[in-house]
Design a protein around this motif. Structure first.
Motif, PDB file in Angstrom:
ATOM      1  N   MET A  27       6.869   6.495 -15.980  1.00 37.42           N
ATOM      2  CA  MET A  27       6.271   5.201 -15.664  1.00 37.42           C
ATOM      3  C   MET A  27       5.673   5.310 -14.264  1.00 37.42           C
ATOM      4  O   MET A  27       6.356   5.712 -13.317  1.00 37.42           O
ATOM      5  N   LEU A  28       4.398   4.956 -14.146  1.00 41.57           N
ATOM      6  CA  LEU A  28       3.733   5.091 -12.849  1.00 41.57           C
ATOM      7  C   LEU A  28       2.685   3.997 -12.676  1.00 41.57           C
ATOM      8  O   LEU A  28       1.747   3.886 -13.459  1.00 41.57           O
ATOM      9  N   HIS A  29       2.880   3.187 -11.647  1.00 39.92           N
ATOM     10  CA  HIS A  29       1.912   2.156 -11.283  1.00 39.92           C
ATOM     11  C   HIS A  29       1.028   2.750 -10.193  1.00 39.92           C
ATOM     12  O   HIS A  29       1.450   2.925  -9.055  1.00 39.92           O
ATOM     13  N   GLY A  30      -0.192   3.104 -10.554  1.00 42.28           N
ATOM     14  CA  GLY A  30      -1.070   3.766  -9.592  1.00 42.28           C
ATOM     15  C   GLY A  30      -2.415   4.073 -10.210  1.00 42.28           C
ATOM     16  O   GLY A  30      -2.747   3.575 -11.285  1.00 42.28           O
ATOM     17  N   SER A  31      -3.185   4.918  -9.531  1.00 43.53           N
ATOM     18  CA  SER A  31      -4.553   5.136  -9.977  1.00 43.53           C
ATOM     19  C   SER A  31      -4.997   6.581  -9.798  1.00 43.53           C
ATOM     20  O   SER A  31      -4.496   7.294  -8.920  1.00 43.53           O
ATOM     21  N   LEU A  32      -5.933   6.969 -10.624  1.00 42.81           N
ATOM     22  CA  LEU A  32      -6.553   8.277 -10.493  1.00 42.81           C
ATOM     23  C   LEU A  32      -7.168   8.415  -9.101  1.00 42.81           C
ATOM     24  O   LEU A  32      -7.916   7.536  -8.656  1.00 42.81           O
ATOM     25  N   SER A  33      -6.877   9.494  -8.409  1.00 42.96           N
ATOM     26  CA  SER A  33      -7.374   9.673  -7.043  1.00 42.96           C
ATOM     27  C   SER A  33      -8.879   9.866  -7.007  1.00 42.96           C
ATOM     28  O   SER A  33      -9.499   9.732  -5.961  1.00 42.96           O
ATOM     29  N   SER A  34      -9.488  10.161  -8.166  1.00 40.88           N
ATOM     30  CA  SER A  34     -10.938  10.380  -8.214  1.00 40.88           C
ATOM     31  C   SER A  34     -11.728   9.082  -8.220  1.00 40.88           C
ATOM     32  O   SER A  34     -12.947   9.090  -8.061  1.00 40.88           O
ATOM     33  N   LEU A  35     -11.048   7.950  -8.397  1.00 41.12           N
ATOM     34  CA  LEU A  35     -11.755   6.674  -8.413  1.00 41.12           C
ATOM     35  C   LEU A  35     -12.342   6.377  -7.043  1.00 41.12           C
ATOM     36  O   LEU A  35     -11.677   6.488  -6.024  1.00 41.12           O
ATOM     37  N   ASN A  36     -13.618   5.979  -7.027  1.00 38.65           N
ATOM     38  CA  ASN A  36     -14.271   5.620  -5.770  1.00 38.65           C
ATOM     39  C   ASN A  36     -14.168   4.111  -5.575  1.00 38.65           C
ATOM     40  O   ASN A  36     -15.147   3.384  -5.673  1.00 38.65           O
ATOM     41  N   SER A  37     -12.955   3.636  -5.325  1.00 40.01           N
ATOM     42  CA  SER A  37     -12.728   2.204  -5.182  1.00 40.01           C
ATOM     43  C   SER A  37     -11.437   1.982  -4.424  1.00 40.01           C
ATOM     44  O   SER A  37     -10.633   2.906  -4.260  1.00 40.01           O
ATOM     45  N   PRO A  38     -11.200   0.748  -3.942  1.00 41.65           N
ATOM     46  CA  PRO A  38      -9.936   0.467  -3.255  1.00 41.65           C
ATOM     47  C   PRO A  38      -8.726   0.738  -4.130  1.00 41.65           C
ATOM     48  O   PRO A  38      -7.631   0.991  -3.627  1.00 41.65           O
ATOM     49  N   GLU A  39      -8.898   0.707  -5.473  1.00 41.21           N
ATOM     50  CA  GLU A  39      -7.777   0.912  -6.378  1.00 41.21           C
ATOM     51  C   GLU A  39      -7.186   2.307  -6.250  1.00 41.21           C
ATOM     52  O   GLU A  39      -6.029   2.546  -6.588  1.00 41.21           O
ATOM     53  N   ALA A  40      -7.991   3.264  -5.754  1.00 41.34           N
ATOM     54  CA  ALA A  40      -7.520   4.638  -5.628  1.00 41.34           C
ATOM     55  C   ALA A  40      -6.525   4.795  -4.486  1.00 41.34           C
ATOM     56  O   ALA A  40      -5.963   5.868  -4.300  1.00 41.34           O
ATOM     57  N   ASN A  41      -6.288   3.759  -3.715  1.00 40.95           N
ATOM     58  CA  ASN A  41      -5.339   3.823  -2.602  1.00 40.95           C
ATOM     59  C   ASN A  41      -3.907   3.534  -3.034  1.00 40.95           C
ATOM     60  O   ASN A  41      -3.019   3.439  -2.191  1.00 40.95           O
ATOM     61  N   TYR A  42      -3.665   3.360  -4.306  1.00 42.20           N
ATOM     62  CA  TYR A  42      -2.332   3.022  -4.791  1.00 42.20           C
ATOM     63  C   TYR A  42      -1.706   4.205  -5.528  1.00 42.20           C
ATOM     64  O   TYR A  42      -2.116   4.551  -6.641  1.00 42.20           O
ATOM     65  N   ALA A  43      -0.717   4.842  -4.880  1.00 44.86           N
ATOM     66  CA  ALA A  43       0.021   5.963  -5.477  1.00 44.86           C
ATOM     67  C   ALA A  43      -0.896   6.870  -6.306  1.00 44.86           C
ATOM     68  O   ALA A  43      -0.698   7.036  -7.511  1.00 44.86           O
ATOM     69  N   PRO A  44      -1.916   7.468  -5.684  1.00 43.36           N
ATOM     70  CA  PRO A  44      -2.929   8.227  -6.428  1.00 43.36           C
ATOM     71  C   PRO A  44      -2.370   9.476  -7.116  1.00 43.36           C
ATOM     72  O   PRO A  44      -1.381  10.062  -6.676  1.00 43.36           O
ATOM     73  N   PHE A  45      -3.029   9.854  -8.197  1.00 43.57           N
ATOM     74  CA  PHE A  45      -2.625  11.043  -8.945  1.00 43.57           C
ATOM     75  C   PHE A  45      -3.853  11.592  -9.653  1.00 43.57           C
ATOM     76  O   PHE A  45      -4.885  10.924  -9.768  1.00 43.57           O
ATOM     77  N   TRP A  66       0.837  -1.196   0.000  1.00 44.65           N
ATOM     78  CA  TRP A  66       0.000   0.000   0.000  1.00 44.65           C
ATOM     79  C   TRP A  66       0.875   1.251   0.000  1.00 44.65           C
ATOM     80  O   TRP A  66       1.667   1.461   0.919  1.00 44.65           O
ATOM     81  N   ILE A  67       0.738   2.045  -1.032  1.00 48.99           N
ATOM     82  CA  ILE A  67       1.368   3.365  -1.067  1.00 48.99           C
ATOM     83  C   ILE A  67       0.241   4.361  -1.300  1.00 48.99           C
ATOM     84  O   ILE A  67      -0.259   4.520  -2.417  1.00 48.99           O
ATOM     85  N   THR A  68      -0.185   4.999  -0.226  1.00 51.46           N
ATOM     86  CA  THR A  68      -1.353   5.886  -0.312  1.00 51.46           C
ATOM     87  C   THR A  68      -0.976   7.327  -0.613  1.00 51.46           C
ATOM     88  O   THR A  68      -1.834   8.123  -0.975  1.00 51.46           O
ATOM     89  N   GLN A  69       0.324   7.661  -0.458  1.00 51.03           N
ATOM     90  CA  GLN A  69       0.730   9.033  -0.731  1.00 51.03           C
ATOM     91  C   GLN A  69       0.886   9.246  -2.240  1.00 51.03           C
ATOM     92  O   GLN A  69       1.213   8.314  -2.975  1.00 51.03           O
ATOM     93  N   PRO A  70       0.661  10.451  -2.708  1.00 46.25           N
ATOM     94  CA  PRO A  70       0.760  10.764  -4.147  1.00 46.25           C
ATOM     95  C   PRO A  70       2.216  10.888  -4.594  1.00 46.25           C
ATOM     96  O   PRO A  70       2.805  11.964  -4.538  1.00 46.25           O
ATOM     97  N   MET A  71       2.782   9.796  -5.070  1.00 45.96           N
ATOM     98  CA  MET A  71       4.180   9.784  -5.517  1.00 45.96           C
ATOM     99  C   MET A  71       4.426  10.708  -6.706  1.00 45.96           C
ATOM    100  O   MET A  71       5.576  11.066  -6.998  1.00 45.96           O
ATOM    101  N   ILE A  72       3.371  11.100  -7.404  1.00 47.83           N
ATOM    102  CA  ILE A  72       3.513  11.979  -8.557  1.00 47.83           C
ATOM    103  C   ILE A  72       4.233  13.270  -8.184  1.00 47.83           C
ATOM    104  O   ILE A  72       4.921  13.888  -9.007  1.00 47.83           O
ATOM    105  N   GLN A  73       4.128  13.671  -6.921  1.00 46.07           N
ATOM    106  CA  GLN A  73       4.773  14.909  -6.471  1.00 46.07           C
ATOM    107  C   GLN A  73       6.296  14.819  -6.561  1.00 46.07           C
ATOM    108  O   GLN A  73       6.982  15.839  -6.655  1.00 46.07           O
ATOM    109  N   ASP A  74       6.833  13.587  -6.534  1.00 49.29           N
ATOM    110  CA  ASP A  74       8.283  13.403  -6.561  1.00 49.29           C
ATOM    111  C   ASP A  74       8.855  13.311  -7.973  1.00 49.29           C
ATOM    112  O   ASP A  74      10.084  13.256  -8.140  1.00 49.29           O
ATOM    113  N   TYR A  75       7.981  13.257  -8.979  1.00 47.56           N
ATOM    114  CA  TYR A  75       8.470  13.173 -10.357  1.00 47.56           C
ATOM    115  C   TYR A  75       8.974  14.541 -10.800  1.00 47.56           C
ATOM    116  O   TYR A  75       8.324  15.567 -10.573  1.00 47.56           O
ATOM    117  N   PRO A  76      10.138  14.587 -11.453  1.00 42.54           N
ATOM    118  CA  PRO A  76      10.663  15.878 -11.929  1.00 42.54           C
ATOM    119  C   PRO A  76       9.873  16.364 -13.147  1.00 42.54           C
ATOM    120  O   PRO A  76       9.208  15.565 -13.833  1.00 42.54           O
TER     121      PRO A  76
END
Length: 413
Positions: free
Chosen positions: A164-182, A142-152
């Motif tokens: 390259m980003l393994h994660g999900s749109l933070s607007s998704l209303n599902s458990p999938e949105a808990n993975y590196a949201p952006f 589980w990576i719930t913090q928005p890692m997108i902030q660390d991309y240059p």
């Protein structure tokens, strides 16, 4: 520049939704091998197409405890790329997260693995163009913090900037949105030429230019991952990128709708098999039969559908004919009748009772029972499509019981 974007290989997936003791042995082997076969076809195409590099955006393996066979297979495919001078960029996702030193994996020199912090790797193509690829690998499920902030932001001293980003749109209303949201705007603000996304198994583009893409998974594993699966081939045309989907999955999951209207119980099996034969599948299909009816269903027939007897009858015949039909029937969805006439219960009352019994609050309580299960199981059960299927099946069973009780009451009068 030409490259392949793929993700979510899920090598060695256990295919828990299938009962291996029901499937013919040869068919089960095809299922178990399907994730491997699809990826091997991707590598075949990479070599044939003479791509510059391959992006593997997470969940290469189905679980963190990867099997020896799956590990050895991946290394063998990376070696094939290496022999043809094709670079491979790997980021691990929530299923295959890792904190190990990439040097310990035994990958060939052409393979660049991203660490647990966002970093940028540069690669020079044969024509002299320079590509900057930024990414990171999960270090835990589980990576719930928005890692997108660390991309240059994109740099100007290279020809191409890729994320390259393994994660999900933070607007998704599902458990999938808990993975590196952006958010989409956060991706666009980085100014990259292409975003290779992973984690969501449905292939889709998030922008009009089709340069921010989920490639989807490479092999569907259940009915909610239906349709063709494969990879995205991306090629430059002047300063623009063109994206093309290429199917590679050896097995396609699909739904087949069949009406029960004017059909007797003893005609059902024959009619279903005839309908499938007329589809003339040129690739192995795993299908769900969706039964439909505009009128009330005979209680005995409904019971046969809901208790699994109809599926058993179909699979008994299917076991001998799956090669001829190029198809395996995995499940049956009971018909949802719009209106029913009861002798002792009002339709409105039934609908109210159904709404009170089958709702989001009740479903959330059910999901708590899966807290101790592996994450991917809870995620699958908790998806919107799975919830709707559970509600549909439960509604059909309620309907069957009501019809049965009314019938018994009428008989006693």
């Amino acid at each position: 520049m030409k490259f392949i974007h793929t993700a979510d290989l899920h090598l060695d997936s256990p295919f828990l939704g299938l009962k291996s003791h029901v499937l013919p042995n040869e068919l089960w082997e095809k299922v178990h091998q399907s994730t491997f076969d699809s990826f091997q076809r991707i590598i075949d195409d990479a070599i044939e197409q003479q791509v510059d590099f391959v992006l593997l955006a997470g969940d290469l393996f189905d679980r963190e405890e990867r099997s020896v066979a799956a590990d050895a297979f991946l290394v063998a495919q990376l070696n094939r790329l290496n022999e043809h001078g094709i670079e491979a960029f790997i980021s691990f996702g929530n299923h295959d997260y890792s904190t190990a030193d990439p040097a310990s994996f035994g990958y060939p020199a052409n393979t660049l693995v991203f660490g647990n912090q966002v970093e940028t790797k540069q690669y020079t193509l044969n024509d002299g163009e320079v590509v900057a690829v930024s990414g990171f690998s999960f270090d835990k499920q589980w990576i719930t913090q928005p890692m997108i902030q660390d991309y240059p932001t994109a740099v100007s001293d290279v020809n191409w900037n890729i994320g390259m980003l393994h994660g999900s749109l933070s607007s998704l209303n599902s458990p999938e949105a808990n993975y590196a949201p952006f958010t989409l705007s956060e991706l666009e603000e980085k100014g990259y030429d292409y975003w290779a996304l992973g984690h969501i198994h449905k292939r889709q583009s998030l922008n009009e230019q089709q340069t921010i893409n989920y490639s989807g998974n490479t092999q569907g594993r259940h009915i909610n991952e239906s349709g063709e699966k494969g990879y995205l081939l991306v090629q430059s045309d002047d300063q623009h990128l063109q994206t093309k989907f290429v199917p590679t999955a050896p097995i396609v999951w699909d739904r087949v709708a069949i009406s029960l209207d004017k059909m007797s119980a003893d005609q059902i099996v024959e009619s279903i098999l005839e309908k499938i034969a007329n589809l003339h599948y040129d690739k192995l299909h795993f299908i769900r039969i969706q039964l439909a009816s505009q009128t009330a269903i005979d209680a005995d027939l409904l019971a046969k559908i809901n208790n699994g007897d109809l599926l058993d009858d179909l699979q008994d015949i299917n076991a001998d004919k799956w090669q001829q039909l190029n198809c395996w029937i995995t499940s049956i969805e009971a018909p949802q009748v719009k209106s029913l006439v009861y002798s002792s219960i009002d339709q409105d009352y039934f609908n109210q009772a159904k709404a009170a019994t089958l709702n989001d609050e009740v479903f959330d309580q059910i999901l708590k029972d899966f807290n101790k299960q592996p994450t991917f199981i809870k995620d699958e059960v908790g998806s919107e499509e799975s919830k709707q299927e559970i509600f549909d099946q439960a509604g059909a069973i309620l309907q069957e019981n009501v019809v049965h009780e009314d019938t018994e009451e009428d008989k006693s009068k």
